[in-house]
Design a protein around this motif. Structure first.
Motif, PDB file in Angstrom:
ATOM      1  N   ARG A 171       0.791  -1.198   0.184  1.00  0.00           N
ATOM      2  CA  ARG A 171      -0.072   0.056  -0.122  1.00  0.00           C
ATOM      3  C   ARG A 171       0.968   1.258  -0.127  1.00  0.00           C
ATOM      4  N   PHE A 172       2.075   1.034   0.466  1.00  0.00           N
ATOM      5  CA  PHE A 172       3.179   2.383   0.465  1.00  0.00           C
ATOM      6  C   PHE A 172       3.734   2.495  -0.920  1.00  0.00           C
ATOM      7  N   PHE A 173       3.820   1.565  -1.838  1.00  0.00           N
ATOM      8  CA  PHE A 173       4.332   1.694  -3.296  1.00  0.00           C
ATOM      9  C   PHE A 173       3.914   2.649  -3.969  1.00  0.00           C
ATOM     10  N   GLY A 174       2.714   2.928  -3.975  1.00  0.00           N
ATOM     11  CA  GLY A 174       2.006   3.984  -4.915  1.00  0.00           C
ATOM     12  C   GLY A 174       2.568   5.453  -4.352  1.00  0.00           C
ATOM     13  N   PRO A 175       2.183   5.536  -3.314  1.00  0.00           N
ATOM     14  CA  PRO A 175       2.655   6.976  -2.722  1.00  0.00           C
ATOM     15  C   PRO A 175       4.117   7.048  -2.686  1.00  0.00           C
ATOM     16  N   ILE A 176       4.895   6.158  -2.463  1.00  0.00           N
ATOM     17  CA  ILE A 176       6.525   6.446  -2.842  1.00  0.00           C
ATOM     18  C   ILE A 176       6.854   6.618  -4.035  1.00  0.00           C
ATOM     19  N   MET A 177       6.290   6.005  -4.917  1.00  0.00           N
ATOM     20  CA  MET A 177       6.542   6.173  -6.403  1.00  0.00           C
ATOM     21  C   MET A 177       6.037   7.381  -6.959  1.00  0.00           C
ATOM     22  N   VAL A 178       4.978   7.767  -6.552  1.00  0.00           N
ATOM     23  CA  VAL A 178       4.193   9.284  -6.791  1.00  0.00           C
ATOM     24  C   VAL A 178       5.343  10.318  -6.264  1.00  0.00           C
ATOM     25  N   VAL A 179       5.732  10.066  -5.115  1.00  0.00           N
ATOM     26  CA  VAL A 179       6.968  11.128  -4.659  1.00  0.00           C
ATOM     27  C   VAL A 179       8.203  11.065  -5.613  1.00  0.00           C
ATOM     28  N   TRP A 180       8.564   9.810  -6.054  1.00  0.00           N
ATOM     29  CA  TRP A 180       9.607   9.642  -6.810  1.00  0.00           C
ATOM     30  C   TRP A 180       9.337  10.278  -8.119  1.00  0.00           C
ATOM     31  N   PHE A 181       8.311  10.074  -9.038  1.00  0.00           N
ATOM     32  CA  PHE A 181       7.998  10.789 -10.226  1.00  0.00           C
ATOM     33  C   PHE A 181       7.675  12.342 -10.083  1.00  0.00           C
ATOM     34  N   ALA A 182       7.265  12.810  -8.898  1.00  0.00           N
ATOM     35  CA  ALA A 182       7.127  14.068  -8.518  1.00  0.00           C
ATOM     36  C   ALA A 182       8.641  14.735  -8.472  1.00  0.00           C
ATOM     37  N   ALA A 183       9.581  14.013  -7.730  1.00  0.00           N
ATOM     38  CA  ALA A 183      10.826  14.508  -7.642  1.00  0.00           C
ATOM     39  C   ALA A 183      11.340  14.592  -8.923  1.00  0.00           C
ATOM     40  N   LEU A 184      11.417  13.498 -10.070  1.00  0.00           N
ATOM     41  CA  LEU A 184      11.903  13.482 -11.325  1.00  0.00           C
ATOM     42  C   LEU A 184      11.244  14.881 -12.056  1.00  0.00           C
ATOM     43  N   ALA A 185      10.204  15.017 -12.114  1.00  0.00           N
ATOM     44  CA  ALA A 185       9.583  16.176 -12.725  1.00  0.00           C
ATOM     45  C   ALA A 185       9.824  17.475 -12.456  1.00  0.00           C
ATOM     46  N   VAL A 186      10.077  17.690 -10.806  1.00  0.00           N
ATOM     47  CA  VAL A 186      10.600  18.829 -10.668  1.00  0.00           C
ATOM     48  C   VAL A 186      12.008  19.362 -10.604  1.00  0.00           C
ATOM     49  N   MET A 187      12.961  18.176 -10.658  1.00  0.00           N
ATOM     50  CA  MET A 187      14.296  18.254 -10.923  1.00  0.00           C
ATOM     51  C   MET A 187      14.564  18.682 -12.423  1.00  0.00           C
ATOM     52  N   GLY A 188      13.680  17.901 -13.094  1.00  0.00           N
ATOM     53  CA  GLY A 188      13.600  18.331 -14.572  1.00  0.00           C
ATOM     54  C   GLY A 188      13.384  19.745 -15.168  1.00  0.00           C
ATOM     55  N   LEU A 189      12.155  20.125 -14.337  1.00  0.00           N
ATOM     56  CA  LEU A 189      11.940  21.594 -14.455  1.00  0.00           C
ATOM     57  C   LEU A 189      13.057  22.827 -14.217  1.00  0.00           C
ATOM     58  N   VAL A 190      13.424  22.235 -13.075  1.00  0.00           N
ATOM     59  CA  VAL A 190      14.451  23.259 -12.262  1.00  0.00           C
ATOM     60  C   VAL A 190      15.767  23.384 -13.485  1.00  0.00           C
ATOM     61  N   ASN A 191      16.137  22.518 -14.006  1.00  0.00           N
ATOM     62  CA  ASN A 191      17.261  22.489 -14.858  1.00  0.00           C
ATOM     63  C   ASN A 191      16.822  22.814 -16.293  1.00  0.00           C
ATOM     64  N   ILE A 192      15.560  22.461 -16.810  1.00  0.00           N
ATOM     65  CA  ILE A 192      15.310  23.259 -18.183  1.00  0.00           C
ATOM     66  C   ILE A 192      15.115  24.457 -18.113  1.00  0.00           C
ATOM     67  N   VAL A 193      14.772  24.984 -17.131  1.00  0.00           N
ATOM     68  CA  VAL A 193      14.763  26.663 -16.650  1.00  0.00           C
ATOM     69  C   VAL A 193      16.341  27.292 -16.919  1.00  0.00           C
ATOM     70  N   GLU A 194      17.101  26.258 -16.697  1.00  0.00           N
ATOM     71  CA  GLU A 194      18.510  27.134 -16.595  1.00  0.00           C
ATOM     72  C   GLU A 194      18.861  26.868 -18.412  1.00  0.00           C
ATOM     73  N   ALA A 195      18.322  26.007 -19.002  1.00  0.00           N
ATOM     74  CA  ALA A 195      18.788  25.776 -20.281  1.00  0.00           C
ATOM     75  C   ALA A 195      17.678  25.438 -21.152  1.00  0.00           C
ATOM     76  N   PRO A 196      16.632  26.317 -21.384  1.00  0.00           N
ATOM     77  CA  PRO A 196      15.704  25.983 -22.098  1.00  0.00           C
ATOM     78  C   PRO A 196      15.764  25.556 -23.563  1.00  0.00           C
ATOM     79  N   GLN A 197      16.934  25.726 -24.134  1.00  0.00           N
ATOM     80  CA  GLN A 197      17.348  25.407 -25.657  1.00  0.00           C
ATOM     81  C   GLN A 197      17.172  23.685 -25.643  1.00  0.00           C
ATOM     82  N   ILE A 198      17.225  23.000 -24.646  1.00  0.00           N
ATOM     83  CA  ILE A 198      17.100  21.433 -24.605  1.00  0.00           C
ATOM     84  C   ILE A 198      15.800  21.229 -25.119  1.00  0.00           C
ATOM     85  N   LEU A 199      14.571  22.213 -25.034  1.00  0.00           N
ATOM     86  CA  LEU A 199      13.534  21.840 -25.516  1.00  0.00           C
ATOM     87  C   LEU A 199      13.460  21.510 -27.178  1.00  0.00           C
ATOM     88  N   TYR A 200      14.513  22.016 -27.876  1.00  0.00           N
ATOM     89  CA  TYR A 200      14.697  21.858 -29.246  1.00  0.00           C
ATOM     90  C   TYR A 200      14.643  20.152 -29.386  1.00  0.00           C
TER      91      TYR A 200
END
Length: 626
Positions: A171-200
């Protein structure tokens, strides 16, 4: 069910699917880019190459996972079940009448794909946990020596917990993995803001240009890009547990956006900080985040490994039911969830091989060479089997079938070919494991066929035997005797031995035959058929799907409504235990016959497998030559 209940149920299943289904593909960002730009592969870290690689990963996730698996393959369900075994059974069922010549080749293809899944299931726990704990290298250079020992401790703990089941911690697997994917998304956004040319990189032109300009090096890199797609097969295999809607919702709403953002973010990081290429994942937020990320990624890796282990248990159970492996001890770890099973022999054998991989390869970089070749082989087998389902079961036009699957076959062949370049850099490992299992499965299947042929040769037709027996009937004694009888067998050996030695026959005799059909489930009202053979003798046919749980006492309870009630304390089960003897010059090669004999001697007894009360069983021995 009200609309609100439906929505809450879908939300709960979607959350569970995030935890179980997407653990493998969700932990791929730990090691994918690090492996692609490993100096050994000869791919220079430049802006053009980086845009090409990120574009390849993004469009790989879009075409292979979103389009092929989530959109097309999930439709090819076998009464709600998915996975290579279920798909093989569906394909075999589809061609039985329409194109019987394809039956044996498709069976071989399905078995091959399944054994490749086993090979892949050994690499997943090793590379995921290693990749997570390797974050310690980023935190402090003196900690490298502790990575392998810590990985071994985590894996031994994980496999030791299997006998308790995952009902408590699941029952804890889902919430932990949601936190994991949220962390992936936040880390990605932080770095994309620094170098938006990667969106090419979202433009597929960069992927095509990269492949055209780099040719051979790009082809080698494609074998590493496969790492971002591993786990795609899992979402199909777990369809029976969650259903299509939750798996699709989890992918499009949570998993795909998080993975895409994180890969783009890692690419952006490498544009601004090329020195982070040694381990871009753990450099995404700076030094302060390394230890929290090690803890979170280790949890995610354990969950990814758990999903693979549970999948292996499920696959083994299906293989036993389909006659591809000998009967094994299967324990149920949950009273309410039928899919929660534990197979001790598989668990400890898999742990031994996983630890061998961890110690032998020593790092996620080196294990990456072993990763990919098995999963792309399974993906290719899945696409081929899907063609026969959509052609012969859905009856779609031939041109459309070729177009729909041909496109994906071309991609799968490219990915598999690129992965084979890693054959001598670790790719041999899962292939060797898969080949051993492929040999074992085909040997067991062929051995059972030879046993059946031998029994058929000496079989006495049951109806004729009963007719002659009751001309001068033996003494009838009180109670019911149930004789287990194989499909199309004659008189059971156990009955002949009983008459020969005891000179009596029970007042009621039931011949019990189990049929395993090429469907995952058989509805309860279709499981039992009774035929009256006269003189208080009956033929009882029981039909199970390959995911049904064999339970003879439960089946006997169903017989009451068919006019054949049973009182367990007045019922005896007669079972012939076969001792297989290898005879030279016939059947299989000598070494295969000896392998089959060894497996046969160690197979779990029929009484135990079918959950017959042991105090009601009488076993009589018989020898069979092959």
């Amino acid at each position: 069910m009200t609309e609100q209940h439906k929505k809450s149920s879908l939300a709960a299943l979607t959350l569970a699917a995030v935890g179980i289904v997407y653990g493998d593909i969700g932990t791929s960002p730990l090691y994918t880019l690090k492996t692609i730009f490993d100096p050994e592969h000869g791919l220079a870290l430049s802006e053009g190459n980086l845009l090409g690689i990120i574009s390849l990963i993004f469009w790989g996730l879009t075409l292979i996972v979103s389009l092929k698996y989530v959109t097309l393959v999930l439709r090819a369900d076998n009464r709600g079940e998915g996975g290579i075994m279920a798909l093989m059974a569906l394909a075999l069922n589809s061609v039985t009448k329409a194109a019987p010549r394809w039956h044996y080749p498709l069976m071989l293809l399905g078995v091959f794909g399944a054994t490749m899944f086993y090979g892949d299931s050994v690499i997943t726990p090793a590379i995921s946990v290693l990749g997570a704990i390797e974050g310690l290298e980023v935190a402090a250079t003196g900690l490298e020596q502790y990575i392998v020992p810590l990985t071994i401790i985590v894996l031994i703990t994980l496999y030791a917990m299997q006998r308790h089941g995952t009902a408590g911690i699941g029952r804890f697997f889902g919430p932990i993995m949601v936190v994991w994917f949220a962390a992936l998304a936040v880390m990605g956004l932080v770095n994309i803001v620094e170098a938006p040319q990667i969106l090419y990189a979202l433009n597929p032109y960069h992927a095509l240009r990269f492949m055209y300009e780099n040719r051979m090096i790009a082809f080698v890199a494609l074998g590493a890009v496969v790492l971002s797609l591993t786990g795609a097969e899992a979402l199909y295999a777990d369809m029976g547990h969650f259903g299509k809607k939750p798996i699709r919702a989890a992918w499009f709403l949570i998993v795909f956006p998080a993975l895409a953002l994180n890969y783009l973010g890692q690419g952006a990081l490498l544009l601004t900080r090329p020195d982070a290429v040694s381990n871009p994942f753990f450099h995404q937020l700076g030094e302060w985040s390394v230890y929290p990320l090690v803890v979170l990624s280790t949890l995610a890796a354990v969950i990814a490994s758990q999903a693979t282990i549970s999948g292996t248990f499920s696959m083994t159970k299906q293989a036993i039911a389909l006659g591809l492996l000998p009967r094994m001890r299967i324990l149920h770890t949950s009273a309410s969830e039928i899919g929660q099973i534990y197979i001790p022999a598989v668990n400890w054998l898999q742990l031994a091989v996983v630890l061998l991989a961890v110690v032998g390869f020593g790092s996620s970089d080196k294990l990456a060479g072993a990763y990919g070749i098995a999963v792309t082989a399974t993906m290719l087998a899945t696409t081929f089997l899907t063609f026969f389902v959509i052609r012969y079961r859905w009856h779609l036009p031939l041109a459309l079938c070729f177009a729909a699957t041909g496109f994906f076959i071309a991609i799968d062949i490219a990915l598999f070919s690129a992965s084979t370049l890693k054959l001598f850099h670790g790719g041999w490992f899962p292939l060797l494991l898969g080949s051993i299992l492929f040999t074992v499965m085909l040997t067991w299947k062929r051995g059972r066929e030879l046993v059946f042929e031998n029994l058929q040769k000496h079989a006495i037709p049951l109806e004729d035997f009963l007719s002659s027996l009751f001309v001068a009937p033996p003494t009838r004694v009180y109670g019911t005797a149930i004789f287990l009888r194989g499909e199309s067998d004659g008189v059971p050996h156990a009955l002949l031995h009983n008459l020969s030695h005891n000179k009596v026959l029970h007042e009621r005799v039931v011949f019990f035959t189990v049929h395993v059909v090429e469907e995952p489930w058989v509805p309860e009202d279709e499981q039992v058929k009774v035929t009256d053979l006269g003189h208080q003798c009956y033929q009882l046919n029981v039909y199970y799907g390959f995911k049904d749980e064999p339970d003879i006492p439960k089946v006997l309870a169903l017989c009451e409504c068919l006019g054949l009630p049973f009182e367990m304390m007045e019922t005896s089960f007669f079972i012939a235990r076969q001792t297989v003897i290898s005879t030279p010059g016939s059947g299989m090669a000598t070494w295969r016959e000896h392998l089959f004999v060894a497996m046969s001697r160690n197979a779990r007894g029929a009484a135990d497998y079918y959950q017959i009360p042991p105090n009601r069983v009488i076993e009589l021995g018989t020898q069979v030559e092959i």
